[in-house]
Scaffold this active site. Structure first.
Site, PDB file in Angstrom:
ATOM      1  N   SER B  16       0.534  -1.159   0.360  1.00 50.16           N
ATOM      2  CA  SER B  16       0.080  -0.124   0.144  1.00 50.16           C
ATOM      3  C   SER B  16       0.526   1.252   0.229  1.00 50.16           C
ATOM      4  O   SER B  16       2.201   1.282  -0.102  1.00 50.16           O
ATOM      5  CB  SER B  16      -1.080  -0.402   0.921  1.00 50.16           C
ATOM      6  OG  SER B  16      -0.008   0.502   2.596  1.00 50.16           O
ATOM      7  N   CYS B  17       0.308   2.672  -0.470  1.00 50.41           N
ATOM      8  CA  CYS B  17       0.857   3.865  -0.353  1.00 50.41           C
ATOM      9  C   CYS B  17       1.688   3.792   0.508  1.00 50.41           C
ATOM     10  O   CYS B  17       1.818   3.633   1.989  1.00 50.41           O
ATOM     11  CB  CYS B  17       0.173   4.885  -0.002  1.00 50.41           C
ATOM     12  SG  CYS B  17       0.932   6.426  -0.469  1.00 50.41           S
ATOM     13  N   PRO B  18       3.459   4.495   0.895  1.00 50.61           N
ATOM     14  CA  PRO B  18       4.149   5.468  -0.233  1.00 50.61           C
ATOM     15  C   PRO B  18       4.325   3.366  -1.801  1.00 50.61           C
ATOM     16  O   PRO B  18       5.349   3.740  -2.407  1.00 50.61           O
ATOM     17  CB  PRO B  18       4.908   5.854  -0.148  1.00 50.61           C
ATOM     18  CG  PRO B  18       5.775   5.248   1.301  1.00 50.61           C
ATOM     19  CD  PRO B  18       4.174   4.620   1.396  1.00 50.61           C
TER      20      PRO B  18
END
Ligand SMILES: Cc1cc2nc3c(=O)[nH]c(=O)nc-3n(C[C@H](O)[C@H](O)[C@H](O)COP(=O)(O)OP(=O)(O)OC[C@H]3O[C@@H](n4cnc5c(N)ncnc54)[C@H](O)[C@@H]3O)c2cc1C
Lengths: 391, 80
Positions: B16-18
């Protein structure tokens, strides 16, 4: 007795060595260093003259039954299950755990080695952090450019901690009005993960810190004191605080595809087994797992591997919990896991105190005796899993 | 990261982000003009980030496809 060979005497290797049952394993650790550095303290050595005992003898942190040898591992043959050292000694193993961390590599960016040798940084070593502190002391106003020069970083909040503590330092010394603080990052926003960015961005605005996003350092011109980005931007500086790129240990692996281009070990993100093996594992910064490079991860991963080696099923869920000093005696934590993206957490004085307290208990935590207390902490602060979120 | 003659596959699924934008930034660092980067991701935030990245760096997004959970972004490096 099964032979467990641990390579690396840092956070992950030490916790693992102390967690294995001495009646079950003959434990040997190979480490190329003598001193164990409490790396988070480099931040305070550089930005607030911390002089606490930040290095301890590796032997003093290990249980007596752990056989510690100081030698640099040069090659690992995962097929033959052997490890070779700089001194030419060959070690066969039943179980291998690689915990060699990662180190800075200034050679990747033209001009970086020169400015790093002059100004230092706060991620490479105690000597470099002291050098940076010296230059901050001598700073009398102008532009300080600070940021990470590559996306791979130890402790993701640390670049922002650096800029916020620089701001605090300059205010204290009455130099803030005559200084420009420029923070650069390869990411689209100051903090890479959006929820935490919502906390950070207003702080930077409030403290008049300029931000340059999508700034991936391409080269540095030390003569004209300018940093250039791949994206075509530039920053002129008086004092550069540039976190160098990181790479894994320079060890030759057989098969060679056990590591990626930057020498990070490719492993199963849950069982931590090195690709293509059943009895070789990696813990800590040395792996290419999609999680933050932090001591907390190294600690949790060491516990998972210790359980697996003792025949108990265990998996790593990608959990991180990185303390984040936002300056002025406040702090927060960046908490997430593979399944649970980072959440928004406001800075408070209590969280800052928790970070400070951790520095005191770090050395004891390496012994593994505080594990029950940590288990409670991790349970209480467990991030919520999200089905599908934006970030 | 898997590279075959100017085409690089960046598999950021499950991170997931980043994660995806980190992986893209690393691939961009290693790329040359004319290369194609194929980015796989499952985090929906990747679309906005990649668009902002392409605008900033003046590189070209050839396509963004979504099949089930998987998002495939094809990028042509036109500027370095
Ligand atoms: C400024 C800064 C702030 C940080 N803040 C935090 C924080 O607040 N919270 C947090 O959790 N983490 C923080 N970290 C990160 C944390 O310190 C590291 O993630 C952690 O130390 C990683 O542990 P490790 O065991 O993987 O590697 P390390 O602790 O780096 O140990 C690596 C070991 O491997 C040995 N080694 C390397 N190569 C070889 C070889 N070829 N042969 C034999 N031995 C070898 C080394 O000598 C060393 O003993 C911070 C780091 C920095 C720089």
């Amino acid at each position: 007795m099964k032979r467990a060979l641990i390579v690396g005497g840092g956070s992950g290797g030490t916790i693992l060595a102390n967690s294995l049952d001495r009646h079950e394993f003959e434990i040997t650790m190979l480490s190329s260093s003598f001193g164990h550095l409490f790396q988070p303290a480099l931040l305070y050595v550089a930005f607030s003259h911390a002089r606490a005992r930040v290095v301890r003898d590796e032997r003093s942190l290990l249980a007596r039954h752990v056989n510690l040898l100081h030698d640099e591992v040069t090659s690992i043959n995962l097929k033959k299950k052997t490890v070779t050292t700089r001194n030419g000694v060959l070690f066969p193993y039943d179980y291998l755990v690689v915990a060699t961390g990662m180190h800075t590599d200034t050679s990747q960016i033209p001009g970086l080695s020169e400015i790093n040798a002059e100004f230092g940084d706060y991620h490479s070593s105690l000597a470099k952090a002291e050098r940076l502190s010296y230059h901050l002391d001598g700073f009398r106003g102008g532009t300080i450019a600070i940021g990470q020069s590559s996306p791979i970083i130890k402790c993701p909040p640390s670049p922002l901690e650096g800029v916020l503590l620089t701001d605090q330092l300059l205010r204290k010394r009455g130099l803030r009005k005559s200084s420009r603080l420029v923070y650069f990052t390869p990411y689209p926003r100051p903090y890479s993960a959006e929820p935490m960015n919502e906390v950070v961005e207003p702080l930077l605005e409030e403290r008049d810190i300029e931000v340059m996003t999508f700034f991936d350092v391409k080269r540095i011109d030390p003569i004209n004191r300018t940093i250039f980005s791949i994206e075509g931007d530039k920053i002129e500086y008086d004092l550069p605080i540039i976190i160098p790129p990181f790479v894994g240990a320079n060890i030759l692996y057989e098969p060679a595809d056990a590591v990626d281009e930057d020498h990070f070990i490719i492993a199963d993100k849950s069982t931590l087994r090195i690709k293509g093996t059943g009895d070789a594992f990696v813990v800590g910064d040395a792996s290419n797992l999609p999680t933050s490079k932090a001591g907390v991860g190294a600690h949790l991963q060491a516990k998972v591997v210790a359980k697996i080696l003792s025949g108990h099923p265990a998996t790593f869920d990608g959990r991180t919990s990185c303390p984040f000093d936002t300056g002025d005696g406040r702090g927060t934590f960046v908490i997430g896991s593979y399944e649970a993206p980072v959440t928004k957490a406001r800075p408070t004085r209590i969280k800052h105190l928790m970070k400070t307290a951790f520095q005191r208990i770090y050395w004891i935590s390496l012994r593994g005796t505080l594990n029950p207390a940590f288990d409670v902490y991790f349970k209480l602060t467990a991030p919520k899993k999200a089905a599908a979120t934006g970030n | 990261m898997n590279q075959t003659s100017g085409r690089t596959l960046v598999d950021s699924r499950g991170s997931s982000c980043p994660g995806p934008i980190t992986d893209l930034a690393i691939a961009y660092r290693r790329s040359k003009v004319g290369d194609v980067i194929e980015l796989w991701a499952t985090d929906p935030g990747v679309k906005a980030d990649v668009n902002a990245w392409a605008t900033k760096t003046s590189n070209q997004i050839v396509s963004i496809d979504e099949t089930g959970e998987k998002i495939t972004v094809i990028i042509r490096i036109t500027k370095r």
